[in-house]
Design a protein around this motif. Structure first.
Motif, PDB file in Angstrom:
ATOM      1  N   SER A 182       0.744  -1.085  -0.021  1.00  0.00           N
ATOM      2  CA  SER A 182      -0.009  -0.056   0.228  1.00  0.00           C
ATOM      3  C   SER A 182       0.953   1.238  -0.114  1.00  0.00           C
ATOM      4  O   SER A 182       0.300   2.249  -0.404  1.00  0.00           O
ATOM      5  CB  SER A 182      -0.971   0.036   0.972  1.00  0.00           C
ATOM      6  N   SER A 183       2.145   1.445   0.517  1.00  0.00           N
ATOM      7  CA  SER A 183       2.927   2.335   0.460  1.00  0.00           C
ATOM      8  C   SER A 183       3.388   2.776  -0.924  1.00  0.00           C
ATOM      9  O   SER A 183       3.497   4.135  -1.306  1.00  0.00           O
ATOM     10  CB  SER A 183       4.159   2.344   1.571  1.00  0.00           C
TER      11      SER A 183
ATOM     12  N   ARG B 208       1.457   2.076  -3.479  1.00  0.00           N
ATOM     13  CA  ARG B 208       0.366   2.474  -4.069  1.00  0.00           C
ATOM     14  C   ARG B 208       0.041   4.071  -3.859  1.00  0.00           C
ATOM     15  O   ARG B 208      -0.229   4.830  -4.674  1.00  0.00           O
ATOM     16  CB  ARG B 208      -1.187   1.606  -3.582  1.00  0.00           C
ATOM     17  N   GLN B 209       0.229   4.229  -2.399  1.00  0.00           N
ATOM     18  CA  GLN B 209       0.049   5.484  -2.066  1.00  0.00           C
ATOM     19  C   GLN B 209       1.213   6.722  -2.470  1.00  0.00           C
ATOM     20  O   GLN B 209       0.655   7.893  -3.218  1.00  0.00           O
ATOM     21  CB  GLN B 209       0.275   5.841  -0.538  1.00  0.00           C
TER      22      GLN B 209
END
Length: 95
Positions: free
Chosen positions: A80-81, A83-84
């Protein structure tokens, strides 16, 4: 419209690397991954061909660009990091 150069500059600033590192042959992870993200964004946000994107990143071939795009896409799915960071950069570039 957004140019590859604008993307390179924004990504380099974000990751605190030199713009020259975007086109250099050096491959430590702290340079290679941001470069791959910049290639990914160039593919997503410009009309440029794989070859012309590769050219803008220090004369890499289209296969390298494809590999970078696939790698970033895969990492976004599991991390997710990543993706962010990518969506943050997309937003910054859209301004």
């Amino acid at each position: 419209s957004i140019s590859i150069q604008v993307i390179q500059k924004k990504v380099a600033e974000h990751f605190d690397i030199r713009l020259a590192d975007m086109t250099s042959k050096r491959r430590p992870g702290n340079i290679a991954f941001p470069r791959q993200i910049a290639m990914f964004l160039s593919r997503q946000m410009t009309e440029s061909s794989l070859s012309s994107i590769g050219e803008a990143f220090g004369g890499r071939d289209h296969g390298t660009v494809l590999h970078a795009c696939r790698l970033v896409k895969d990492r976004m799915e599991v991390d997710s990091s990543v993706r962010q960071v990518v969506s943050y950069l997309e937003k910054q570039l859209m301004r």
